[in-house]
Design a protein around this motif. Structure first.
Motif, PDB file in Angstrom:
ATOM      1  N   ASP A  27       4.789  25.215 -29.413  1.00 49.41           N
ATOM      2  CA  ASP A  27       3.458  25.637 -29.899  1.00 49.41           C
ATOM      3  C   ASP A  27       3.490  27.077 -30.389  1.00 49.41           C
ATOM      4  N   TRP A  28       4.158  27.953 -29.627  1.00 46.39           N
ATOM      5  CA  TRP A  28       4.244  29.350 -30.055  1.00 46.39           C
ATOM      6  C   TRP A  28       5.037  29.488 -31.352  1.00 46.39           C
ATOM      7  N   LEU A  29       6.137  28.773 -31.470  1.00 49.41           N
ATOM      8  CA  LEU A  29       6.943  28.841 -32.697  1.00 49.41           C
ATOM      9  C   LEU A  29       6.169  28.308 -33.905  1.00 49.41           C
ATOM     10  N   ASN A  30       5.416  27.254 -33.696  1.00 45.18           N
ATOM     11  CA  ASN A  30       4.629  26.685 -34.801  1.00 45.18           C
ATOM     12  C   ASN A  30       3.527  27.626 -35.262  1.00 45.18           C
ATOM     13  N   ALA A  31       3.074  28.495 -34.365  1.00 39.49           N
ATOM     14  CA  ALA A  31       2.010  29.441 -34.710  1.00 39.49           C
ATOM     15  C   ALA A  31       2.548  30.710 -35.373  1.00 39.49           C
ATOM     16  N   ALA A  32       3.865  30.876 -35.391  1.00 42.33           N
ATOM     17  CA  ALA A  32       4.483  32.071 -35.977  1.00 42.33           C
ATOM     18  C   ALA A  32       4.947  31.783 -37.398  1.00 42.33           C
ATOM     19  N   ASP A  33       4.882  32.798 -38.256  1.00 39.32           N
ATOM     20  CA  ASP A  33       5.289  32.650 -39.654  1.00 39.32           C
ATOM     21  C   ASP A  33       6.783  32.921 -39.806  1.00 39.32           C
ATOM     22  N   LEU A  34       7.422  32.149 -40.676  1.00 41.67           N
ATOM     23  CA  LEU A  34       8.784  32.460 -41.113  1.00 41.67           C
ATOM     24  C   LEU A  34       8.654  33.398 -42.307  1.00 41.67           C
ATOM     25  N   SER A  35       8.882  34.687 -42.080  1.00 41.44           N
ATOM     26  CA  SER A  35       8.613  35.681 -43.124  1.00 41.44           C
ATOM     27  C   SER A  35       9.779  36.627 -43.385  1.00 41.44           C
ATOM     28  N   HIS A  36      10.773  36.654 -42.471  1.00 45.09           N
ATOM     29  CA  HIS A  36      11.902  37.578 -42.661  1.00 45.09           C
ATOM     30  C   HIS A  36      13.155  36.959 -42.052  1.00 45.09           C
ATOM     31  N   GLY A  37      13.663  35.953 -42.723  1.00 42.06           N
ATOM     32  CA  GLY A  37      14.846  35.247 -42.257  1.00 42.06           C
ATOM     33  C   GLY A  37      15.744  34.896 -43.416  1.00 42.06           C
ATOM     34  N   PRO A  38      16.908  34.300 -43.180  1.00 34.92           N
ATOM     35  CA  PRO A  38      17.435  33.959 -41.855  1.00 34.92           C
ATOM     36  C   PRO A  38      17.947  35.206 -41.122  1.00 34.92           C
ATOM     37  N   ALA A  39      17.601  35.323 -39.863  1.00 32.71           N
ATOM     38  CA  ALA A  39      17.919  36.523 -39.087  1.00 32.71           C
ATOM     39  C   ALA A  39      19.407  36.590 -38.760  1.00 32.71           C
ATOM     40  N   ARG A  40      19.980  37.775 -38.935  1.00 37.73           N
ATOM     41  CA  ARG A  40      21.313  38.069 -38.406  1.00 37.73           C
ATOM     42  C   ARG A  40      21.183  38.728 -37.031  1.00 37.73           C
ATOM     43  N   ALA A  41      20.013  39.351 -36.801  1.00 43.26           N
ATOM     44  CA  ALA A  41      19.723  39.952 -35.499  1.00 43.26           C
ATOM     45  C   ALA A  41      18.217  39.939 -35.295  1.00 43.26           C
ATOM     46  N   ILE A  42      17.800  39.810 -34.036  1.00 38.63           N
ATOM     47  CA  ILE A  42      16.380  39.920 -33.712  1.00 38.63           C
ATOM     48  C   ILE A  42      16.211  40.852 -32.516  1.00 38.63           C
ATOM     49  N   ILE A  43      15.020  41.444 -32.409  1.00 41.76           N
ATOM     50  CA  ILE A  43      14.591  42.160 -31.216  1.00 41.76           C
ATOM     51  C   ILE A  43      13.454  41.343 -30.626  1.00 41.76           C
ATOM     52  N   SER A  44      13.562  41.023 -29.336  1.00 41.21           N
ATOM     53  CA  SER A  44      12.575  40.152 -28.700  1.00 41.21           C
ATOM     54  C   SER A  44      12.250  40.678 -27.299  1.00 41.21           C
ATOM     55  N   PRO A  45      10.977  40.581 -26.877  1.00 47.53           N
ATOM     56  CA  PRO A  45      10.608  41.053 -25.537  1.00 47.53           C
ATOM     57  C   PRO A  45      11.117  40.141 -24.425  1.00 47.53           C
ATOM     58  N   HIS A  46      11.016  40.616 -23.181  1.00 45.35           N
ATOM     59  CA  HIS A  46      11.583  39.842 -22.066  1.00 45.35           C
ATOM     60  C   HIS A  46      10.690  39.833 -20.821  1.00 45.35           C
ATOM     61  N   ALA A  47       9.375  39.942 -21.007  1.00 45.68           N
ATOM     62  CA  ALA A  47       8.463  39.828 -19.864  1.00 45.68           C
ATOM     63  C   ALA A  47       8.194  38.356 -19.584  1.00 45.68           C
ATOM     64  N   GLY A  48       7.344  38.096 -18.582  1.00 48.81           N
ATOM     65  CA  GLY A  48       6.922  36.727 -18.343  1.00 48.81           C
ATOM     66  C   GLY A  48       6.309  36.135 -19.598  1.00 48.81           C
ATOM     67  N   TYR A  49       6.549  34.857 -19.829  1.00 51.97           N
ATOM     68  CA  TYR A  49       6.095  34.245 -21.077  1.00 51.97           C
ATOM     69  C   TYR A  49       4.583  34.275 -21.245  1.00 51.97           C
ATOM     70  N   SER A  50       3.824  34.296 -20.144  1.00 54.31           N
ATOM     71  CA  SER A  50       2.367  34.363 -20.267  1.00 54.31           C
ATOM     72  C   SER A  50       1.938  35.675 -20.923  1.00 54.31           C
ATOM     73  N   TYR A  51       2.793  36.706 -20.823  1.00 58.24           N
ATOM     74  CA  TYR A  51       2.493  37.995 -21.445  1.00 58.24           C
ATOM     75  C   TYR A  51       3.076  38.097 -22.860  1.00 58.24           C
TER      76      TYR A  51
END
Length: 296
Positions: A27-51
């Motif tokens: 559901d979260w992936l479907n709500a996100a736009d593909l706007s800057h890919g294909p990624a060679r690297a990403i920065i992603s957070p690491h808190a609890g998924y509810s946050y």
């Protein structure tokens, strides 16, 4: 029998029910736009998924699973003092979706450089910065679950010189279009419990000052100049927990540029969020940001 790292934060930081977790991530992936890919690297957070789960989706949405065959995961060390970087001894990383396999060949190549330690299993399982990326990796790569490996790297408190050294070591892997780098980092940890209460009153409310501070950092990261990011951290002390993995990423990008005759790369932040809005000095919050780096 393969040595396996258990999903030690499932059931607390994210759902241990594979069906429920799969739907939530989808559901979260479907709500996100593909706007800057294909990624060679990403920065992603690491808190609890509810946050941060919805924010992280914007980074993972940029991945092209049909291309990716090797995934490096660089996460900061929250629990052990580490002057360098450390590799996992596990052969398998478990998730509620399916098991991820550690690339033993690349692990050995990195260990043979003499610049990496080995995590013990307790350290590995205690650390959430790497684990919180695993379910998203499993979800994005589900159609190719037998076709890729992971290379988890625990990143310690590195000097700028050591960030540069690890960046040079990892740059040849980043040059491979089939390799993806995942940099695990939250952004500003603000409040007295984090011992960080920088406040620029000209911004208005505290949460706006925090956003402005984070935005400065994100703009500098997008420029991909390691020394500017180091100077920003020195000046403001922003409590970006993955600052050293980000520093290694920026150094790897710089090294790659030098060896590929200026191959064009662009890094863009795609989503920003805060766990709560701080309005007085007794409040606290953690910021989350998702970015993608593309090689053109």
């Amino acid at each position: 029998m393969a040595l396996a790292r258990r999903a030690s934060h499932s059931g607390s930081w994210y759902s241990e029910n594979g069906f429920e977790l799969n739907k939530q991530l989808g559901d979260w992936l479907n709500a996100a736009d593909l706007s800057h890919g294909p990624a060679r690297a990403i920065i992603s957070p690491h808190a609890g998924y509810s946050y941060c789960g919805a924010c992280a989706a914007f980074a993972y949405r940029q991945i092209s699973p049909v291309v990716v065959r090797k995934i490096f995961i660089l996460g900061p060390s929250h629990h052990v003092r580490l002057p360098g970087c450390a590799l996992t001894q596990a052969q398998v990383y478990k998730t509620p979706l399916y098991d991820l396999h550690v690339d033993q060949r690349i692990n050995k190549e990195l260990a043979d450089t003499g610049h990496f330690e080995w995590m013990d299993m307790d350290t590995d399982e205690d650390e959430h910065s790497i684990e919180m990326q695993l379910p998203y990796i499993a979800k994005v790569m589900e159609d190719f679950k037998d076709s890729f490996t992971v290379i988890p790297i625990l990143v310690g408190s590195l000097s700028p010189e050591r960030e540069a050294m690890y960046g040079r070591l990892l740059a040849p892997y980043m040059a491979d279009p089939q390799t993806l780098f995942i940099i695990s980092s939250d952004f500003c940890h603000w409040g007295q419990r984090f011992r960080y209460t920088y406040y620029d009153r000209s911004c208005g409310a505290i949460h706006k000052s925090i956003k402005n501070l984070d935005q400065m950092g994100m703009n500098i990261i997008e420029n991909m100049t390691p020394s500017s990011f180091t100077e920003y951290l020195r000046k403001y002390g922003n409590t970006i927990c993955g600052r050293h993995p980000i520093g290694v990423l920026l150094q790897a990008i710089q090294s790659l540029k030098e060896t590929t005759n200026g191959q064009r790369m662009t890094l863009k932040f795609l989503k920003y969020a805060q766990s709560s809005q701080c309005n007085n000095m007794n409040d606290s919050s953690v910021s989350y940001a998702s970015a993608s780096m593309v090689v053109e």
